[in-house]
Design a protein around this motif. Structure first.
Motif, mmCIF file in Angstrom:
data_model
loop_
_atom_site.group_PDB
_atom_site.id
_atom_site.type_symbol
_atom_site.label_atom_id
_atom_site.label_comp_id
_atom_site.label_asym_id
_atom_site.label_seq_id
_atom_site.Cartn_x
_atom_site.Cartn_y
_atom_site.Cartn_z
ATOM 1 N N LYS A 216 12.542 53.690 86.209
ATOM 2 C CA LYS A 216 11.936 55.015 86.203
ATOM 3 C C LYS A 216 10.751 55.039 85.235
ATOM 4 C CE LYS A 216 12.925 59.832 85.481
ATOM 5 N NZ LYS A 216 13.922 60.760 84.926
ATOM 6 N N ARG A 217 10.958 54.448 84.091
ATOM 7 C CA ARG A 217 9.925 54.535 83.074
ATOM 8 C C ARG A 217 8.691 53.717 83.430
ATOM 9 N NH1 ARG A 217 10.568 53.557 76.649
ATOM 10 N NH2 ARG A 217 8.347 53.605 76.215
ATOM 11 N N ALA B 99 -1.319 53.958 79.565
ATOM 12 C CA ALA B 99 -0.736 55.214 79.103
ATOM 13 C C ALA B 99 0.672 54.997 78.554
ATOM 14 C CB ALA B 99 -0.700 56.235 80.236
ATOM 15 N N LEU B 100 1.392 54.052 79.154
ATOM 16 C CA LEU B 100 2.768 53.816 78.726
ATOM 17 C C LEU B 100 2.844 53.270 77.308
ATOM 18 C CD1 LEU B 100 4.166 52.137 81.904
ATOM 19 C CD2 LEU B 100 4.848 54.331 80.966
ATOM 20 N N THR C 22 7.273 47.477 96.389
ATOM 21 C CA THR C 22 6.016 47.804 95.720
ATOM 22 C C THR C 22 4.903 48.051 96.731
ATOM 23 O OG1 THR C 22 6.708 46.355 93.932
ATOM 24 C CG2 THR C 22 4.403 47.045 93.934
ATOM 25 N N VAL D 45 1.383 54.025 74.635
ATOM 26 C CA VAL D 45 1.273 54.936 73.496
ATOM 27 C C VAL D 45 2.507 55.825 73.363
ATOM 28 C CG1 VAL D 45 -1.227 54.960 73.519
ATOM 29 C CG2 VAL D 45 0.023 56.660 74.865
ATOM 30 N N MET D 46 3.520 55.515 74.166
ATOM 31 C CA MET D 46 4.681 56.393 74.126
ATOM 32 C C MET D 46 5.676 55.994 73.072
ATOM 33 S SD MET D 46 5.840 56.736 77.907
ATOM 34 C CE MET D 46 6.682 55.254 77.455
ATOM 35 N N ASP D 47 6.531 56.969 72.779
ATOM 36 C CA ASP D 47 7.652 56.732 71.889
ATOM 37 C C ASP D 47 8.631 55.758 72.559
ATOM 38 O OD1 ASP D 47 9.849 56.840 70.337
ATOM 39 O OD2 ASP D 47 10.056 59.025 70.370
ATOM 40 N N TYR E 283 -2.542 53.606 84.240
ATOM 41 C CA TYR E 283 -1.148 54.019 84.186
ATOM 42 C C TYR E 283 -0.384 53.195 83.153
ATOM 43 C CZ TYR E 283 3.693 53.315 85.575
ATOM 44 O OH TYR E 283 5.039 53.130 85.584
ATOM 45 N N THR F 269 13.085 56.634 71.916
ATOM 46 C CA THR F 269 13.806 57.863 72.216
ATOM 47 C C THR F 269 14.640 57.677 73.477
ATOM 48 O OG1 THR F 269 11.917 59.057 71.378
ATOM 49 C CG2 THR F 269 13.566 60.343 72.569
ATOM 50 N N GLY G 40 8.113 52.212 86.501
ATOM 51 C CA GLY G 40 7.711 52.292 87.905
ATOM 52 C C GLY G 40 7.706 50.949 88.605
ATOM 53 N N ARG H 215 5.497 50.941 98.950
ATOM 54 C CA ARG H 215 5.896 52.036 98.073
ATOM 55 C C ARG H 215 7.156 52.750 98.568
ATOM 56 N NH1 ARG H 215 1.778 56.494 95.914
ATOM 57 N NH2 ARG H 215 0.627 54.746 95.032
#
Lengths: 404, 135
Positions: free
Chosen positions: A22-23, A83-84, A158, A86-88, A80, A91, A25, A161
């Protein structure tokens, strides 16, 4: 030590692959990161000790492995993935959402756009956590072939999709039924293993199918067919200890030593069937099959079997599933109630099953009871030719040779 | 820097905003032969296709669509060598052939398959769904 790893693997694998998918993809990244995290645990836990929360440790490690891989591959212009980064990282996701993720993972692995072989392999790998060599061995396929099968399936997911989400409400029953079909194939391969020189039973596969069905039942507790499937598997698996004689020969239901049956599995299966009956909802085919097996397993001996109830259940099953295989099983039950000649007349109308060994085995037994020995012998020959299970072949050969 | 909930956002962004394109091929498995013409669709099929096309356009799934002539009328060109080789006929001979197509946009295969299911009913033909390469 290794116990902690095995337990964490059993409890956390599907959850982890699901939340990583999920995180990030990407099923491939999720699988690899999960596998690497466990490899790290195998390396570190014996010296560093088991962490206080093994599941959280594994999840965090896997997340870091995934991010490492993405960093390595991040040469491509992929906003995409950037962007991932820079995430925490640490958590944990809320629990309810994770449970849904495992369901999503199951639906993706069992997607109807994948071949049945790919669905089985992917489900065992991604949800069951079996390794590639284990899956290859279970299905008697060379490892590279199994590896290719899984790689190709991941590639299609993939490229085309195939989505990672719950099916729409309209599609849900059909998709749940698809997942159950995959799990039942895994179960059957364990229960009546194919291959002329392998063990007739592969309890590892039946246990895995039951474990995955229990997982699915936990996720969809209100689905009658899921409950029916679990009951069906339990009631069949309960008979496993009585199913193959010491000689290696299959023991048919009527001749089994019922004291060897697993009483706890039978009790659990019966409770599930009773709960479905109490619900008052119209049953689907797996619930009817479970009910048929409940009748068999509640009879103290083969002679006491309530065949009229079994025939009534088969009548119901034929309406849900008018396939010739169901008609064949119904004919067997009618043979017990009305005699071999009546059953033979029904079976002779199912010649489309010519390539299916139970068709010939059934005819052989019925012809034998009707004292048509030479026809019976021919039918045994044909059944032996087609049967792939070693214990079943041994049983059929003995029955044929008894005819002289 | 920590952005909580970033993963959800990124996943949604990818899955929902960037649509895929799919080629939906209409497969002739005997209709042209039976009709004795490459224009084998009936009036009802034509009307149903119009309704389906309108729906695709209205909901923004439509990219392009068209019917194809008989493969006998295809010409194959190969200019990889020193001289161009021009051959009469399609690049592959088969009983089944592509009789038409839609190109649609969809967020994922489930949506594409649902549209293909409707399309197959409308044109009364077997259909193949194939993803375009993602660029």
């Amino acid at each position: 030590m290794s116990d902690a790893i095995i337990r964490t693997h059993r409890d956390e694998w599907a959850r982890m692959v699901a939340s990583l998918t999920k995180r990030f993809g990407d099923l491939d990244i999720a699988e690899e990161a999960a596998a690497e995290a466990f490899a790290t645990a195998v390396e570190r836990w014996p010296t560093d000790g088991v962490p206080p929360n093994p599941g959280a440790w594994i999840t965090m490690t896997a997340n870091r492995k995934a991010i490492d891989r993405i960093r390595r591959e991040n040469k491509r212009d992929d906003k995409y993935r950037e962007a991932l980064l820079v995430m925490d990282v640490d958590t944990p996701a809320p629990l309810g959402a994770i449970d849904d993720d495992r369901l999503r993972l199951l639906f993706t692995c069992c997607h109807p756009a994948l071949s049945m072989e790919a669905r089985i392999a992917l489900t065992l790998r991604m949800v069951g956590g079996l390794t590639m060599p284990e899956i290859a061995r279970a299905f008697l396929v060379p490892e590279p072939t199994m590896g290719q099968r899984i790689t190709r399936a991941k590639g299609k997911i993939t490229a085309a999709r195939i989505p990672y989400r719950m099916p729409s409400a309209d599609d849900l029953p059909a998709r749940v039924s698809g997942v159950l079909g995959v799990l039942f194939l895994v179960f059957n391969e364990g229960y009546l293993a194919s291959g002329s020189d392998t063990d007739p039973l592969r309890p590892g596969l039946t246990a895995e199918a039951i474990r995955l069905t229990r997982l699915l039942r936990g996720l969809l507790p209100d689905d009658g067919e899921v409950a029916g499937m679990l009951a069906l598997m339990l009631l069949i698996d309960a008979r496993r200890p009585a199913r193959v004689a010491l000689s290696g020969e299959l023991v048919p239901l009527a001749s089994q030593d019922r004291l060897l049956w697993d009483a706890a599995l039978i009790a659990e299966g019966h409770a599930l069937v009773r709960a479905r009956l109490r619900s008052g909802e119209a049953p689907g085919r797996y619930q009817v099959l479970a009910a048929i097996n409940a009748v068999h397993t509640s009879s103290p001996s083969a002679l006491d079997t309530d065949w009229s109830q079994i025939v009534a259940l088969y009548d119901q099953l034929v309406r849900l599933d008018p396939s010739p295989v169901v008609a064949l099983n119904r004919a067997i039950a009618i043979g017990e109630l009305d005699g071999a000649d009546v059953a033979l007349a029904l079976v002779d109308g199912l010649a489309s099953l010519d390539g299916y060994h139970p068709y010939h085995a059934t005819r052989a037994e019925l012809l034998r009871r009707a004292s048509r020995d030479s026809e019976s012998r021919d039918a045994y020959d044909r059944a032996i030719e087609l049967a792939g299970n070693t214990a079943e072949s041994a049983y059929l050969r003995r029955r044929r040779d008894e005819l002289g | 820097m920590q952005v909580k909930g970033g993963s959800e956002w990124a996943a949604r962004n990818r899955q929902e905003l960037i649509h895929m394109q799919y080629l939906i091929s209409v497969i002739d498995d005997g209709q042209a032969d039976s009709a004795g013409s490459e224009i084998s669709g009936t009036a009802e099929e034509g009307a149903a296709i119009d309704v389906f096309n309108e729906k695709l356009q209205k909901q923004g799934s439509w990219v392009f669509a068209g019917g194809l002539g008989y493969p006998n009328n295809a010409t194959t060109v190969d200019n990889r060598g020193e001289s161009t080789v021009i051959t009469d006929g399609p690049y592959v001979e088969s009983k089944e052939f592509m009789a038409g197509f839609w190109i649609i946009e969809a967020p994922d295969l489930d949506v594409a398959l649902a549209l293909a299911t409707e399309g197959s009913k409308a044109c009364n033909r077997k259909i193949e769904v194939r993803p375009f390469l993602e660029v």
